[in-house]
Design a protein around this motif. Structure first.
Motif, PDB file in Angstrom:
ATOM      1  N   GLN A  98      11.985   0.973  -2.510  1.00 28.62           N
ATOM      2  CA  GLN A  98      11.271   1.483  -1.325  1.00 28.62           C
ATOM      3  C   GLN A  98       9.777   1.578  -1.591  1.00 28.62           C
ATOM      4  OE1 GLN A  98      13.655   5.069  -0.998  1.00 28.62           O
ATOM      5  NE2 GLN A  98      14.540   4.357   0.956  1.00 28.62           N
ATOM      6  N   GLU A 102       6.587  -0.613   0.141  1.00 28.24           N
ATOM      7  CA  GLU A 102       5.366  -0.055   0.724  1.00 28.24           C
ATOM      8  C   GLU A 102       4.128  -0.602   0.025  1.00 28.24           C
ATOM      9  OE1 GLU A 102       3.323   4.146   2.096  1.00 28.24           O
ATOM     10  OE2 GLU A 102       5.395   4.177   1.380  1.00 28.24           O
ATOM     11  N   GLU A 106       1.049  -2.681   1.737  1.00 30.46           N
ATOM     12  CA  GLU A 106      -0.366  -2.340   1.524  1.00 30.46           C
ATOM     13  C   GLU A 106      -1.129  -3.547   0.983  1.00 30.46           C
ATOM     14  OE1 GLU A 106      -2.490   0.587   1.884  1.00 30.46           O
ATOM     15  OE2 GLU A 106      -0.908   0.858   3.354  1.00 30.46           O
TER      16      GLU A 106
END
Length: 124
Positions: A98, A102, A106
């Motif tokens: 997870q 992310e 980004e």
């Protein structure tokens, strides 16, 4: 004799430096001072592109960003926070996958940001 050779090497290095600047000016790439915000942001974007190309893992990418800029550079602050999250994975409810996802999001955000200012038309 050694001092003379060293002085000649320094002079040659100066010529290379001058030629390099002239060549870069002719090619027209954008050059940022590494100490400037723009230079730091350009370096962060380059690291993001390296991660997306598979040269760095998401964890390596956040570690490098966090080490270089801490939480001080607004553009990369979330990446520094995500690096902190890697450190506490075993205590939280998120998985490494997870956090990796992310970080990748980004990195994509950074990589698509224009690296060269768009030219504007002069006012009519």
């Amino acid at each position: 004799m050694a001092g003379e050779q060293q002085q000649q090497m320094i002079m040659k290095a100066g010529h290379v430096h001058d030629l390099l600047h002239a060549a870069l000016d002719e090619l027209g790439p954008t050059f940022y001072s590494m100490a400037s915000d723009a230079g730091q942001e350009a370096a962060a974007r380059a690291l993001a592109r390296r991660m997306l190309a598979g040269e760095l893992t998401p964890g390596e990418f956040t570690f490098r960003i966090h080490r270089r800029y801490g939480h001080e550079l607004p553009l990369t602050e979330r990446l520094a926070e995500l690096d902190d999250e890697y450190d506490v994975l075993e205590y939280g409810d998120r998985t490494a996958a997870q956090v990796d996802a992310e970080v990748t999001a980004e990195a994509r955000r950074l990589a698509v940001h224009p690296t060269v200012p768009e030219p504007t038309d002069p006012p009519s």
